[in-house]
Every structure is written in C-alpha cells, then in structure tokens.
Design a protein around this motif. Sequence first.
Motif, short mmCIF file in Angstrom:
data_model
loop_
_atom_site.label_atom_id
_atom_site.label_comp_id
_atom_site.label_asym_id
_atom_site.label_seq_id
_atom_site.Cartn_x
_atom_site.Cartn_y
_atom_site.Cartn_z
N VAL A 1 38.35 14.74 53.11
CA VAL A 1 37.46 15.59 53.59
C VAL A 1 38.48 16.71 53.99
CG1 VAL A 1 37.38 14.74 55.59
CG2 VAL A 1 35.57 16.32 54.90
N GLY A 2 37.83 18.10 53.79
CA GLY A 2 38.73 19.24 54.24
C GLY A 2 37.23 20.30 54.64
N LEU A 3 37.34 21.00 55.60
CA LEU A 3 36.57 21.82 55.98
C LEU A 3 37.03 23.09 56.03
CD1 LEU A 3 34.44 19.32 58.43
CD2 LEU A 3 34.07 20.13 55.92
N PRO A 4 36.47 24.27 55.90
CA PRO A 4 36.82 25.56 56.08
C PRO A 4 37.06 26.11 57.29
CG PRO A 4 34.66 25.64 55.24
CD PRO A 4 35.00 24.37 55.02
N GLU A 5 36.24 25.49 58.37
CA GLU A 5 36.34 25.74 59.69
C GLU A 5 37.69 25.38 60.22
OE1 GLU A 5 32.99 22.73 59.69
OE2 GLU A 5 33.76 24.29 58.17
N TRP A 6 38.38 24.50 59.82
CA TRP A 6 39.62 23.93 60.09
C TRP A 6 40.84 24.89 59.99
CZ3 TRP A 6 39.76 18.45 57.52
CH2 TRP A 6 38.76 17.59 58.21
N GLN A 7 40.61 26.12 59.25
CA GLN A 7 41.84 26.85 58.98
C GLN A 7 42.42 27.49 59.75
OE1 GLN A 7 40.99 30.73 57.48
NE2 GLN A 7 38.89 30.83 58.08
N HIS A 8 42.02 27.66 60.96
CA HIS A 8 43.05 28.09 62.20
C HIS A 8 43.95 27.19 62.74
CE1 HIS A 8 41.27 32.04 61.69
NE2 HIS A 8 40.02 31.58 61.83
N GLU A 9 43.58 25.99 62.81
CA GLU A 9 44.15 24.89 63.44
C GLU A 9 45.02 23.98 62.67
OE1 GLU A 9 43.95 21.74 67.34
OE2 GLU A 9 42.15 22.84 66.57
N ARG A 10 44.18 23.82 61.49
CA ARG A 10 44.83 23.00 60.70
C ARG A 10 44.58 23.37 59.16
NH1 ARG A 10 41.37 17.37 61.35
NH2 ARG A 10 39.82 18.27 62.65
N PRO A 11 45.00 24.54 58.63
CA PRO A 11 44.64 24.93 57.37
C PRO A 11 45.44 23.90 56.23
CG PRO A 11 46.57 26.26 58.22
CD PRO A 11 45.79 25.41 59.52
N ASN A 12 46.54 23.17 56.65
CA ASN A 12 47.04 22.31 55.72
C ASN A 12 46.12 20.89 55.43
OD1 ASN A 12 47.22 20.87 58.18
ND2 ASN A 12 49.39 21.48 58.34
N GLN A 13 44.90 20.91 55.95
CA GLN A 13 44.07 19.90 55.63
C GLN A 13 42.97 20.58 55.04
OE1 GLN A 13 44.71 16.94 56.40
NE2 GLN A 13 45.68 16.43 58.00
N VAL A 14 42.74 21.95 55.00
CA VAL A 14 41.54 22.57 54.22
C VAL A 14 41.76 22.11 52.72
CG1 VAL A 14 40.33 24.43 53.52
CG2 VAL A 14 40.99 24.27 56.02
N THR A 15 42.95 22.17 52.32
CA THR A 15 43.30 21.80 50.88
C THR A 15 44.19 20.79 50.95
OG1 THR A 15 44.72 23.68 50.42
CG2 THR A 15 42.68 23.98 49.92
N ARG A 16 44.06 19.57 50.21
CA ARG A 16 44.97 18.49 50.16
C ARG A 16 45.24 18.07 48.59
NH1 ARG A 16 46.79 16.09 54.64
NH2 ARG A 16 48.41 15.36 53.48
N VAL B 1 45.58 4.13 54.53
CA VAL B 1 44.73 4.74 55.48
C VAL B 1 43.40 4.02 55.54
CG1 VAL B 1 46.53 6.76 55.83
CG2 VAL B 1 44.14 6.75 54.17
N THR B 2 42.70 4.07 56.38
CA THR B 2 41.30 3.85 56.47
C THR B 2 40.53 5.01 56.86
OG1 THR B 2 41.30 3.23 58.96
CG2 THR B 2 42.16 1.34 57.40
N GLY B 3 40.97 6.03 57.34
CA GLY B 3 40.17 7.40 57.58
C GLY B 3 39.62 7.55 58.83
N LEU B 4 39.65 8.58 59.55
CA LEU B 4 39.23 8.96 60.68
C LEU B 4 38.19 9.96 60.55
CD1 LEU B 4 42.36 9.65 62.79
CD2 LEU B 4 41.04 7.55 62.81
N ASP B 5 37.80 10.57 59.65
CA ASP B 5 36.88 11.75 59.60
C ASP B 5 35.39 11.21 59.29
OD1 ASP B 5 38.80 14.03 59.67
OD2 ASP B 5 39.41 13.39 57.64
N GLU B 6 34.57 11.34 60.19
CA GLU B 6 33.10 11.19 60.19
C GLU B 6 32.54 11.88 58.76
OE1 GLU B 6 31.33 9.20 61.98
OE2 GLU B 6 32.81 8.55 63.49
N GLN B 7 32.95 13.09 58.48
CA GLN B 7 32.55 13.64 57.63
C GLN B 7 32.41 13.24 56.26
OE1 GLN B 7 34.73 14.93 59.72
NE2 GLN B 7 34.34 16.82 60.42
N ALA B 8 33.54 12.12 56.01
CA ALA B 8 33.81 11.68 54.64
C ALA B 8 32.84 10.85 54.22
CB ALA B 8 35.11 10.80 54.84
N ALA B 9 31.93 10.26 54.91
CA ALA B 9 30.92 9.39 54.45
C ALA B 9 29.98 10.00 53.46
CB ALA B 9 30.10 8.66 55.69
N LYS B 10 29.54 11.12 53.72
CA LYS B 10 28.61 12.08 53.01
C LYS B 10 29.13 12.32 51.60
CE LYS B 10 25.52 12.90 56.79
NZ LYS B 10 24.52 11.80 56.45
#
Length: 453
Positions: free
Chosen positions: A62-77, A130-139
């Motif tokens: 999962v990668g969300l656009p609102e992460w761009q200021h704190e972790r832009p490296n996670q918006v696209t992987r 990894v087993t994943g931490l992101d709640e958003q991944a489920a959907k």
Amino acid sequence: MSDTDRQLHLGWSIWPTGFHAAGWRLPEAEVNGTYNPRFLQRMARTAERGKLDFYFIGDRVVGLPEWQHERPNQVTRPEALTVAANVAAVTEHIGIVATVNTTYSDPYSLARSMAMLDHLSEGRAGWNIVTGLDEQAAKNFSRDKHWDNERRYDWADEFVEVASRLWDSWEDDAFVADKASGRFVDEAKIHRVDHKGEFFSVAGPLNIGRPPQGRVPLVHAGSSERSREFGAKYADIRFTMASDLDVAQRQYADLKGRLARYGRPRDAQKILPGLAVYVAETPAAAHAKYREIQDLATLAPDAAPLSGALGEDVSGRPLDVPLGELLDLASVPEAGQRIVARARLAYGEEDITLLDLVRYTRLGGGHREVVGDAKGVADFMEQWLLDGAADGFVLFPPYLPGTLEQFTDLVVPELQRRGLHRKEYTTRTFREFFGLPRPLSSFAAPAGSEALA
C-alpha cells in the motif's frame, strides 16, 4: 575473535528515491529510479563492486499520496520480485533479497517465484518475510480488515512451513534428462507435500526443481514478542532497529538467546541493525550534506511529540532558537539527552535548534544515522561489531546514487584495510556468505530430521 568473526556482513537497501524524506530533492539525486531498470541495475552493480553481501529490495503493498511529506519513498515502491529478476541478470556475486508479504500471498506462488529467482541468480536469492503493518492494505486484497498481529504470525508460521516443504518436494537429483533412455525425471524423487493445515491445503509438488541453495535463506524484522519468536525459529538474518549501543547490545543478546530453544546455535542467525550513512572526504563535508538534506524537508514541523522525552511541553516554543536557550538541558530526562546527543553528532553542531531536533526525530526513519568521513563511519561499525551489538548492518541510502557510490569508494577500502570486510568474493551462494549449511530435502533426510535447518 577469528578473522571471519571480525568481518562485517553488509547489505544495501535500495530506496530509489532515497531513504530520507527530502533526499530526492537534492540536485544530484535520482527522482525516478523506481521505474528506471538501468538505474536499479547500476545500483546493484555498484553494491557488488563494494563486495557487499546482498542487495535488499523492500516492498509494501500500500502507498498513499498523503504520505509524500514524511515518507515519499513509501508512496511508490518497486515490486520486489520483479526488481530481483532485473538485477540478477546483470550481477554475478551479490545476494539478492526480495520482500514478500505473507499476509497477502500464498505459499505455492511464493515458493515457485523464489525457487525460480534462486535458479536465475545461481543460488543468490533470499526472502525477507513481512506480515504487514498497514491497515489500508486489506481493502487492496478484497478483505474487510487487516488481521491482528497474532493471526498474521499464525498464518506466516504455517506459510513458511509449506513453502519449505515445497522447495524440498524435488530431491536434488530428481532431474535426470537422460536423452538415451527418454527418462526426464526420477518420479520417486519428486514428492507431493499433501499439506492440510489451519490455513492452507496444498498438494504439491512444486513444478520447479529444488533451488540451488536447497532452501532460500530467510530474513525477518520486527519488534513484537511474536515477531522475535518467529525470527528465532526461522530467520537466518534478523534486521533490527536501534539507535544506541547499549540498546543494540541488549537486543542482540535477547535475539541470540532465543535460538537455543529451537535447537539452533548462536551463529545460525546474524543480527544486522539498519544504518543510514552520510559519508564524505571530510567530516565537515558530510555534516554539510546532512544539513542540506534536513533543510529541504517539507514536513510540517511539530515539536509536541518531543515533549515527553524532553521533560516539558515544547509544543508552543519557537522552532528557530537553540535548544540551550529554550531548555535546561541538564534537567532533561536521560531518553531526551540521548536524542539530543545523537542529533548533535549528526549535525556536527552543539547549538542545534528545536526545529533541527524535530527533523532529526521525524525524518531518520527510526534507524541510527552516522555522519562523517570514512574513518569515523568505520570506527562506528567496528565498535558495534566488537562490542556485541551487531554482526553487520543493512545500509540505508539517504539519497541515490551518491551515498552508495561514496560508501563503496570511501568506507569499503577503510573496512578492508582493517580486515573487517572481504576484498573478493570467495564463496558462491548467498547461504555460503553467512556460513549457512545447505539443508537436505526433508524427503531425502533420515527419519526425524524434517525440521527446518
């Protein structure tokens, strides 16, 4: 301590836009490396030129656009297995570790992909579990909710057992290919696994021959109690996160101490903390680069989370004033004093501001940052190795390509001079880099030896 024990195990973690949230904004930084196959290959070849143990490919589903200021490296992987195949084709020695999330995968597909990667790389593949931490991944995977920690690890435990049996389903000499007789395989040496468990029902066998390494080495990170036990049972390499030497030493002792109850010796698992390295020809140049990157951050500064560590509410304090003018630093709790001390080391300055401290704590990703010349970086790494805090490090690039090239050209020769790093690759497979024996197929082994090696 033997010469082998003195050598560091080093992996390079590829973050195409840089590990630091603002690293991509540097004029010399690569911005679009995620989608540039030649850039990803170039980084792998540079790490191989530095004789590193492995090229680590992280992943996230999962990668969300609102992460761009704190972790832009996670918006696209970049998807890890695809990148792994890309770099395997242009390297010869370096290990290639691909991350696959067990929670959103199935054992047969994973075992098949990893076996093929091990064949394509001629025995250089590794699997980061990894087993994943992101709640958003489920959907993203047609599920209503992300599973809790216990269920994720119950699933992962059975997942690894099934994958390992699938790798074993072909014995080493099952492939015959005798043109004269027309015998393609020895059917007696290819086995159904017929697994029926709580989560999985898998018949097998795998339709790819046994991996060159027998079973692909396993890598794991995580700080929960369940993660630590899972790692003790399965992992050949453990990634950790620690900022202070004494914390790292306690963590090292704890993780090594858990191995015995799974019948594993202490040297069966290597402990590698994450480390972000800023290195230059001089300490002053390295600190200047660190300052340049920190000042490019676009994250909205919020000092409130530091209040607990600093021992008083700093949420409304001016950010551009030196800490010594805002606080009685002598009265700050020990945890806060440690943070301040590490931040001063990173900036190379005593008079850091509250804003500097906010950025230090928010943008470092939780891993230790080391800033200096080659000698200073090597001193740090050697101390942690010799003082029982690490068997090596997973290196995180604040930006690319510069930080990998600088580490390879400056730090590697210094480590080699000290006898802490290989000068040439002398073994072939990823397992051999870490002194891991090649396990027999559990179908070929004597009775009672089916446990994971």
